[in-house]
Scaffold this motif. Sequence first.
Motif, PDB file in Angstrom:
ATOM      1  N   PHE A  52       0.819  -1.205   0.000  1.00 34.83           N
ATOM      2  CA  PHE A  52       0.000   0.000   0.000  1.00 34.83           C
ATOM      3  C   PHE A  52       0.861   1.268   0.000  1.00 34.83           C
ATOM      4  CE2 PHE A  52      -3.986  -2.075   2.025  1.00 34.83           C
ATOM      5  CZ  PHE A  52      -4.346  -2.539   0.780  1.00 34.83           C
TER       6      PHE A  52
ATOM      7  N   ALA B  60       2.243   1.709  -3.382  1.00 33.30           N
ATOM      8  CA  ALA B  60       1.200   2.157  -4.306  1.00 33.30           C
ATOM      9  C   ALA B  60       0.859   3.622  -4.063  1.00 33.30           C
ATOM     10  CB  ALA B  60      -0.042   1.282  -4.149  1.00 33.30           C
TER      11      ALA B  60
ATOM     12  N   PHE C  57      -4.771   7.265  -7.549  1.00 32.21           N
ATOM     13  CA  PHE C  57      -5.258   5.890  -7.725  1.00 32.21           C
ATOM     14  C   PHE C  57      -5.422   5.195  -6.378  1.00 32.21           C
ATOM     15  CE2 PHE C  57      -4.402   1.344  -8.116  1.00 32.21           C
ATOM     16  CZ  PHE C  57      -5.429   0.976  -8.970  1.00 32.21           C
ATOM     17  N   PHE C  58      -4.513   5.448  -5.456  1.00 31.01           N
ATOM     18  CA  PHE C  58      -4.604   4.824  -4.133  1.00 31.01           C
ATOM     19  C   PHE C  58      -5.858   5.305  -3.410  1.00 31.01           C
ATOM     20  CE2 PHE C  58      -3.652   4.638   0.404  1.00 31.01           C
ATOM     21  CZ  PHE C  58      -3.331   3.298   0.524  1.00 31.01           C
TER      22      PHE C  58
ATOM     23  N   PHE D 191      -8.558   6.371  -4.875  1.00 33.16           N
ATOM     24  CA  PHE D 191      -9.681   5.752  -5.581  1.00 33.16           C
ATOM     25  C   PHE D 191      -9.900   4.301  -5.117  1.00 33.16           C
ATOM     26  CE2 PHE D 191     -11.065   3.175  -9.223  1.00 33.16           C
ATOM     27  CZ  PHE D 191     -12.345   3.664  -9.365  1.00 33.16           C
ATOM     28  N   TYR D 192      -8.821   3.575  -4.967  1.00 37.32           N
ATOM     29  CA  TYR D 192      -8.908   2.156  -4.553  1.00 37.32           C
ATOM     30  C   TYR D 192      -9.464   2.046  -3.140  1.00 37.32           C
ATOM     31  CZ  TYR D 192      -7.418  -2.514  -3.195  1.00 37.32           C
ATOM     32  OH  TYR D 192      -7.393  -3.801  -2.725  1.00 37.32           O
ATOM     33  N   ARG D 193      -8.993   2.890  -2.242  1.00 39.93           N
ATOM     34  CA  ARG D 193      -9.479   2.829  -0.866  1.00 39.93           C
ATOM     35  C   ARG D 193     -10.955   3.243  -0.798  1.00 39.93           C
ATOM     36  NH1 ARG D 193      -5.725   2.292   3.171  1.00 39.93           N
ATOM     37  NH2 ARG D 193      -7.627   1.909   4.380  1.00 39.93           N
ATOM     38  N   SER D 194     -11.347   4.175  -1.635  1.00 39.86           N
ATOM     39  CA  SER D 194     -12.758   4.558  -1.655  1.00 39.86           C
ATOM     40  C   SER D 194     -13.643   3.413  -2.125  1.00 39.86           C
ATOM     41  CB  SER D 194     -12.966   5.777  -2.568  1.00 39.86           C
ATOM     42  OG  SER D 194     -12.276   6.906  -2.050  1.00 39.86           O
ATOM     43  N   LEU D 195     -13.178   2.683  -3.150  1.00 41.36           N
ATOM     44  CA  LEU D 195     -13.944   1.521  -3.607  1.00 41.36           C
ATOM     45  C   LEU D 195     -14.104   0.484  -2.493  1.00 41.36           C
ATOM     46  CD1 LEU D 195     -12.625   0.969  -7.247  1.00 41.36           C
ATOM     47  CD2 LEU D 195     -14.753   2.039  -6.523  1.00 41.36           C
ATOM     48  N   GLN D 196     -13.046   0.263  -1.723  1.00 36.89           N
ATOM     49  CA  GLN D 196     -13.142  -0.670  -0.593  1.00 36.89           C
ATOM     50  C   GLN D 196     -14.147  -0.166   0.429  1.00 36.89           C
ATOM     51  OE1 GLN D 196      -9.053  -1.065   0.782  1.00 36.89           O
ATOM     52  NE2 GLN D 196      -8.875  -3.070  -0.269  1.00 36.89           N
TER      53      GLN D 196
ATOM     54  N   GLU E 183     -17.627  -0.787  -0.863  1.00 35.30           N
ATOM     55  CA  GLU E 183     -17.981  -2.217  -0.774  1.00 35.30           C
ATOM     56  C   GLU E 183     -18.361  -2.596   0.655  1.00 35.30           C
ATOM     57  OE1 GLU E 183     -16.035  -6.623  -1.727  1.00 35.30           O
ATOM     58  OE2 GLU E 183     -14.847  -4.787  -1.971  1.00 35.30           O
TER      59      GLU E 183
ATOM     60  N   TYR F 232     -16.399  10.038  -5.720  1.00 32.64           N
ATOM     61  CA  TYR F 232     -16.230   9.290  -6.984  1.00 32.64           C
ATOM     62  C   TYR F 232     -17.549   8.865  -7.598  1.00 32.64           C
ATOM     63  CZ  TYR F 232     -11.283   9.142  -5.878  1.00 32.64           C
ATOM     64  OH  TYR F 232      -9.979   9.486  -5.600  1.00 32.64           O
TER      65      TYR F 232
END
Length: 298
Positions: A242, A245, A252-253, A255-260, A263, A284
Motif C-alpha cells: 500500500f 502504491a 489511484f490509491f 480511488f482504490y481505498r474509496s472503492l473498498q 464495498e 467518486y
Amino acid sequence: MRKTTFLLPILVVVVVTLLSAVFVVDEREKALVLQFGQIKAVKEEPGLAFKIPIIQEVVKYDDRILSLDTETIEVTPSDDRRLVVDAFARYRISDVVQFRQAVGVGGIRAAEDRLSSVLNAQIREVLGADQVTSDTILSEDRRELMTRIRDQARISARGLGLDVVDVRLKQTNLPAQNLEATFARMRAEREREAADEIARGNEAAQRVRALADRTVTETLSEAEREAQVIRGEADAERNRIFAEAFGEDEEFFAFYRSLQAYENALSGGNSTMVMTPDSQFFDYFKNERAQGGAVAGQ
C-alpha cells in the motif's frame, strides 16, 4: 514176597522224608529255617536248601519292593488350614531276621500295620512343623517334604527290619467343610487383585489423556503462534505494498481505498446511510458533466 511187602512202605516213608527235607528258595524270596519257633538258618541265595524234616519248618518272605497305601488323615499346617492327606510308600524287607523277631507270626500284614502307623506319625510331624504352610504343601516344595518324611520313616522302620525306599503324597485336599470358605477367600482375593488392576489401568489412562491434552494444547499454541507470525508478516507486506502504491500514484490509491469503503458500507441488504450530497464519501460518484451543465444553466 513178605520181605518186599515190608520194605515198600519203609522206602516210601524214606522218600517222603527226604523230599520234605528239601526246599527251593526263589530269587524273589528270602527264607528262614525255624526249629520250635527259633531261627536256625537264613537262606537268602536262590536255589535248593535243606532242613530237618518234621522238626524244622521254612518261612518265606518276599524280597521285592512292596507297596503300602496309608489311610487318609487330617493334618494342620502352621497356617491352621486343615488338609486331608494320604500317601503311599515303597519298602522292602532288608533284615529278614530282625523282621521275624519284630512281627513274629504276623508277617507282612502286621509289619504293614506298624509301618502305616510310623508313616502317619511322620506325615503329621513333618507337615505340622512351624515353617510349613498349606501353600507349601500344595506347591512344588512338597518334594522336599516327602523326602523328609521318607528319611524319618526310614529311621523308625529299621527296628522292623524294613527299608523305606520312597514316600509319596497322593492326596492333599481341603476338607469338604472348608472348601466353600476357601473358595470365598480365593474369590475375594481375586476380586481385590482385579480392582487393583482396574485402578492401575485407570491411572495409566489418566496419564495418557493428560499427556494427549497437553500435546494438543502445545500443538494448538504453536500453530496459533505461527499463524500470528504469518498474519503479521502478511499485514506488513500488505502495508508495504500500500505504501509503495500510495507513493507511485496517490490519486489511484485514494480511488482504490474509496472503492473498498463503498464495498464495506453497501454490502449489507438492510444498510441505511444518511449523508449530505456534498459529502466527500461520494466524491467518486459525482458526474462532472452534470455538475458543469447545472452551473452553465445557472
